[in-house]
Design an enzyme around this catalytic site. Structure first.
Site, PDB file in Angstrom:
ATOM      1  N   ILE A  20     -14.377 -32.660-110.151  1.00 35.91           N
ATOM      2  CA  ILE A  20     -13.101 -32.177-110.680  1.00 35.91           C
ATOM      3  C   ILE A  20     -12.118 -33.328-110.915  1.00 35.91           C
ATOM      4  O   ILE A  20     -11.463 -33.409-111.954  1.00 35.91           O
ATOM      5  CB  ILE A  20     -12.500 -31.145-109.684  1.00 35.91           C
ATOM      6  CG1 ILE A  20     -13.375 -29.878-109.642  1.00 35.91           C
ATOM      7  CG2 ILE A  20     -11.060 -30.819-110.036  1.00 35.91           C
ATOM      8  CD1 ILE A  20     -13.020 -28.899-108.522  1.00 35.91           C
ATOM      9  N   ASP A  65     -10.181 -45.221 -98.960  1.00 40.52           N
ATOM     10  CA  ASP A  65     -10.121 -43.944 -98.243  1.00 40.52           C
ATOM     11  C   ASP A  65      -8.777 -43.245 -98.473  1.00 40.52           C
ATOM     12  O   ASP A  65      -7.755 -43.655 -97.920  1.00 40.52           O
ATOM     13  CB  ASP A  65     -10.349 -44.213 -96.748  1.00 40.52           C
ATOM     14  CG  ASP A  65     -10.360 -42.933 -95.933  1.00 40.52           C
ATOM     15  OD1 ASP A  65     -10.150 -41.839 -96.508  1.00 40.52           O
ATOM     16  OD2 ASP A  65     -10.573 -43.030 -94.703  1.00 40.52           O
ATOM     17  N   ASN A  92      -6.504 -34.930-104.979  1.00 43.59           N
ATOM     18  CA  ASN A  92      -7.700 -34.116-105.239  1.00 43.59           C
ATOM     19  C   ASN A  92      -8.778 -34.310-104.175  1.00 43.59           C
ATOM     20  O   ASN A  92      -9.558 -33.402-103.905  1.00 43.59           O
ATOM     21  CB  ASN A  92      -8.255 -34.495-106.627  1.00 43.59           C
ATOM     22  CG  ASN A  92      -9.627 -33.919-106.865  1.00 43.59           C
ATOM     23  OD1 ASN A  92      -9.795 -32.719-107.082  1.00 43.59           O
ATOM     24  ND2 ASN A  92     -10.652 -34.768-106.797  1.00 43.59           N
ATOM     25  N   TYR A 158     -12.284 -26.147 -92.955  1.00 40.15           N
ATOM     26  CA  TYR A 158     -11.957 -26.444 -94.361  1.00 40.15           C
ATOM     27  C   TYR A 158     -10.915 -25.442 -94.882  1.00 40.15           C
ATOM     28  O   TYR A 158      -9.926 -25.821 -95.522  1.00 40.15           O
ATOM     29  CB  TYR A 158     -13.249 -26.372 -95.168  1.00 40.15           C
ATOM     30  CG  TYR A 158     -13.103 -26.558 -96.658  1.00 40.15           C
ATOM     31  CD1 TYR A 158     -12.919 -27.820 -97.209  1.00 40.15           C
ATOM     32  CD2 TYR A 158     -13.196 -25.467 -97.527  1.00 40.15           C
ATOM     33  CE1 TYR A 158     -12.823 -27.993 -98.594  1.00 40.15           C
ATOM     34  CE2 TYR A 158     -13.104 -25.635 -98.908  1.00 40.15           C
ATOM     35  CZ  TYR A 158     -12.915 -26.891 -99.434  1.00 40.15           C
ATOM     36  OH  TYR A 158     -12.824 -27.050-100.791  1.00 40.15           O
ATOM     37  N   LYS A 162      -7.104 -25.909 -96.566  1.00 40.49           N
ATOM     38  CA  LYS A 162      -6.776 -25.489 -97.924  1.00 40.49           C
ATOM     39  C   LYS A 162      -5.602 -24.508 -97.931  1.00 40.49           C
ATOM     40  O   LYS A 162      -4.808 -24.477 -98.867  1.00 40.49           O
ATOM     41  CB  LYS A 162      -8.016 -24.913 -98.607  1.00 40.49           C
ATOM     42  CG  LYS A 162      -9.119 -25.967 -98.799  1.00 40.49           C
ATOM     43  CD  LYS A 162      -8.640 -27.137 -99.649  1.00 40.49           C
ATOM     44  CE  LYS A 162      -9.695 -28.177 -99.908  1.00 40.49           C
ATOM     45  NZ  LYS A 162      -9.249 -29.266-100.785  1.00 40.49           N
ATOM     46  N   THR A 193     -20.060 -28.747-109.957  1.00 41.45           N
ATOM     47  CA  THR A 193     -19.852 -30.198-109.895  1.00 41.45           C
ATOM     48  C   THR A 193     -21.176 -30.819-109.455  1.00 41.45           C
ATOM     49  O   THR A 193     -22.093 -30.110-109.019  1.00 41.45           O
ATOM     50  CB  THR A 193     -18.772 -30.590-108.855  1.00 41.45           C
ATOM     51  OG1 THR A 193     -19.231 -30.210-107.551  1.00 41.45           O
ATOM     52  CG2 THR A 193     -17.442 -29.918-109.127  1.00 41.45           C
TER      53      THR A 193
HETATM   54  N1  LIG Z   1     -16.309 -27.839-106.331  1.00 39.69           N
HETATM   55  C1  LIG Z   1     -15.825 -26.700-105.910  1.00 39.69           C
HETATM   56  O1  LIG Z   1     -16.476 -25.644-106.041  1.00 39.69           O
HETATM   57  C2  LIG Z   1     -14.449 -26.632-105.293  1.00 39.69           C
HETATM   58  C3  LIG Z   1     -13.894 -25.370-105.028  1.00 39.69           C
HETATM   59  C4  LIG Z   1     -12.630 -25.304-104.458  1.00 39.69           C
HETATM   60  C5  LIG Z   1     -11.945 -26.465-104.162  1.00 39.69           C
HETATM   61  N2  LIG Z   1     -12.506 -27.680-104.413  1.00 39.69           N
HETATM   62  C6  LIG Z   1     -11.725 -28.865-104.057  1.00 39.69           C
HETATM   63  O2  LIG Z   1     -11.550 -29.670-105.211  1.00 39.69           O
HETATM   64  C7  LIG Z   1     -11.557 -31.050-104.849  1.00 39.69           C
HETATM   65  C8  LIG Z   1     -12.627 -31.781-105.639  1.00 39.69           C
HETATM   66  O3  LIG Z   1     -13.854 -31.124-105.434  1.00 39.69           O
HETATM   67  P1  LIG Z   1     -15.231 -31.694-106.024  1.00 39.69           P
HETATM   68  O4  LIG Z   1     -16.264 -30.666-105.731  1.00 39.69           O
HETATM   69  O5  LIG Z   1     -15.017 -32.165-107.406  1.00 39.69           O
HETATM   70  O6  LIG Z   1     -15.378 -32.954-105.069  1.00 39.69           O
HETATM   71  P2  LIG Z   1     -16.668 -33.777-104.539  1.00 39.69           P
HETATM   72  O7  LIG Z   1     -17.106 -33.250-103.249  1.00 39.69           O
HETATM   73  O8  LIG Z   1     -17.629 -33.885-105.660  1.00 39.69           O
HETATM   74  O9  LIG Z   1     -15.985 -35.168-104.243  1.00 39.69           O
HETATM   75  C9  LIG Z   1     -15.351 -35.907-105.274  1.00 39.69           C
HETATM   76  C10 LIG Z   1     -15.266 -37.335-104.815  1.00 39.69           C
HETATM   77  O10 LIG Z   1     -14.451 -37.467-103.650  1.00 39.69           O
HETATM   78  C11 LIG Z   1     -14.865 -38.648-103.026  1.00 39.69           C
HETATM   79  N3  LIG Z   1     -14.345 -38.772-101.660  1.00 39.69           N
HETATM   80  C12 LIG Z   1     -14.868 -38.262-100.506  1.00 39.69           C
HETATM   81  N4  LIG Z   1     -14.140 -38.657 -99.453  1.00 39.69           N
HETATM   82  C13 LIG Z   1     -13.131 -39.440 -99.943  1.00 39.69           C
HETATM   83  C14 LIG Z   1     -12.076 -40.159 -99.357  1.00 39.69           C
HETATM   84  N5  LIG Z   1     -11.895 -40.172 -98.028  1.00 39.69           N
HETATM   85  N6  LIG Z   1     -11.245 -40.861-100.159  1.00 39.69           N
HETATM   86  C15 LIG Z   1     -11.423 -40.890-101.512  1.00 39.69           C
HETATM   87  N7  LIG Z   1     -12.425 -40.227-102.122  1.00 39.69           N
HETATM   88  C16 LIG Z   1     -13.255 -39.505-101.353  1.00 39.69           C
HETATM   89  C17 LIG Z   1     -16.387 -38.585-103.087  1.00 39.69           C
HETATM   90  O11 LIG Z   1     -16.956 -39.891-102.994  1.00 39.69           O
HETATM   91  C18 LIG Z   1     -16.619 -37.947-104.449  1.00 39.69           C
HETATM   92  O12 LIG Z   1     -16.972 -38.890-105.456  1.00 39.69           O
HETATM   93  C19 LIG Z   1     -11.753 -31.079-103.343  1.00 39.69           C
HETATM   94  O13 LIG Z   1     -10.514 -31.169-102.698  1.00 39.69           O
HETATM   95  C20 LIG Z   1     -12.415 -29.764-103.039  1.00 39.69           C
HETATM   96  O14 LIG Z   1     -12.170 -29.331-101.732  1.00 39.69           O
HETATM   97  C21 LIG Z   1     -13.734 -27.785-104.978  1.00 39.69           C
END
Ligand SMILES: NC(=O)c1ccc[n+]([C@@H]2O[C@H](COP(=O)([O-])OP(=O)(O)OC[C@H]3O[C@@H](n4cnc5c(N)ncnc54)[C@H](O)[C@@H]3O)[C@@H](O)[C@H]2O)c1
Length: 267
Positions: A20, A65, A92, A158, A162, A193
């Site tokens: 995302i 981080d 994000n 988690y 949120k 994703t």
């Molecule tokens: N994918 C979903 O279905 C979904 C649903 C609801 C909410 N979200 C939220 O949306 C956001 C993005 O989700 P996604 O699925 O695209 O993410 P993801 O899990 O694919 O992670 C995206 C990136 O975050 C990086 N990351 C992990 N820890 C980190 C840190 N400490 N500092 C910097 N970067 C870090 C990872 O290396 C990864 O490349 C998150 O907050 C997630 O909780 C996602």
């Protein structure tokens, strides 16, 4: 919105090496913003930033981080030094550590809280201090989830984070509005994703069945909502959580079709 919507604006997007965050960073940049793209993974950060530059955007990778306060302060200071200010921040980055409540460890809880809550809180704080100094407002967006509103098995920690982010957005209206800074949250539902697909090969089929609109979100769906919430089009919207879930949170389990046929026919 157009190629010029974010012209002259500087944005930070965390956790944007893929998924995302990457899509948001890409769209912001292709619509005129200079983007500082962060990810914990060094290689992913630079590859993602290079891909956006290749597509014609202005983007700089800044790995590290996003849950570490010292790092966050350095990232905001560097964005200001290199791009001249900061106008949009998107917290994000977030991690999901599934686990049975009865055996969930303090270490796991701390890890989830550190990135999802502290990271988002201090990115909002650090950016807002700079935006206040600049005196021309700004936009903060935090990435919540439908799990902040609906219970999910093995996701208590988690889900708490949120839900906290939705309250953070609401609460900070008091302190940020006098400076013209808006803060909102997005609560995505199931989204396709790299991570969700690789951890569950049946992800798309499962969520297509469970989602009223018949499919999980794509990263572009979440990015479109994000761009709206940090664009001038939403300048009077603040403190809100926008749910982007294909209708999933609007329904609760209900009796099957047979039940309704019996009720309607008076059986
Ligand atoms: N994918 C979903 O279905 C979904 C649903 C609801 C909410 N979200 C939220 O949306 C956001 C993005 O989700 P996604 O699925 O695209 O993410 P993801 O899990 O694919 O992670 C995206 C990136 O975050 C990086 N990351 C992990 N820890 C980190 C840190 N400490 N500092 C910097 N970067 C870090 C990872 O290396 C990864 O490349 C998150 O907050 C997630 O909780 C996602």
């Amino acid at each position: 919105m157009s190629e010029k919507t974010f012209g002259g604006k500087v944005a930070i997007v965390t956790g944007a090496g893929q998924g995302i965050g990457f899509e948001i960073a890409k769209q912001l940049s292709l619509q005129g913003a200079s983007v500082m793209l962060n990810d914990l993974d060094n290689a992913l950060t630079y590859e993602a930033a290079a891909e956006i530059v290749r597509l014609g955007g202005s983007c700089k990778g800044f790995p590290g981080d996003a849950g570490n306060i010292t790092f966050i302060q350095k990232m905001v200071a560097t964005a200001v030094e290199e791009f001249g200010g900061i106008h949009i921040v998107i917290a994000n980055a977030g991690i999901t550590l599934f686990g049975d409540f009865f055996t969930y460890t303090p270490e796991a809880l701390q890890k989830v809280f550190q990135l999802n809550i502290s990271g988002s809180f201090f990115l909002a704080q650090t950016a807002a201090i700079q935006m206040r100094k600049q005196g021309s407002g700004g936009s903060v967006l935090v990435m919540s989830s439908v799990t902040g509103q609906q219970a999910h098995r093995h996701l208590a920690a988690y889900a708490m984070t949120k839900a906290a982010l939705q309250m953070l957005a609401k609460n900070l209206v008091i302190e940020l509005s006098p400076y013209g800074i808006t803060i909102n949250a997005i609560a995505p539902g199931a989204t396709l994703t790299e991570r969700t697909i690789s951890t569950d090969p049946g992800y798309e089929a499962t969520w297509s069945e469970l989602t009223p609109l018949g499919k999980p979100a794509k990263t572009t769906d979440i990015a479109h909502a994000a761009l709206f919430l940090v664009s001038p089009l939403s300048h009077h919207i603040t403190g809100q959580t926008l749910v982007v879930d294909g209708g999933w949170t609007s329904v609760s389990p209900s009796p099957g079709e047979k039940h309704f046929q019996e009720v309607e026919s008076g059986k």
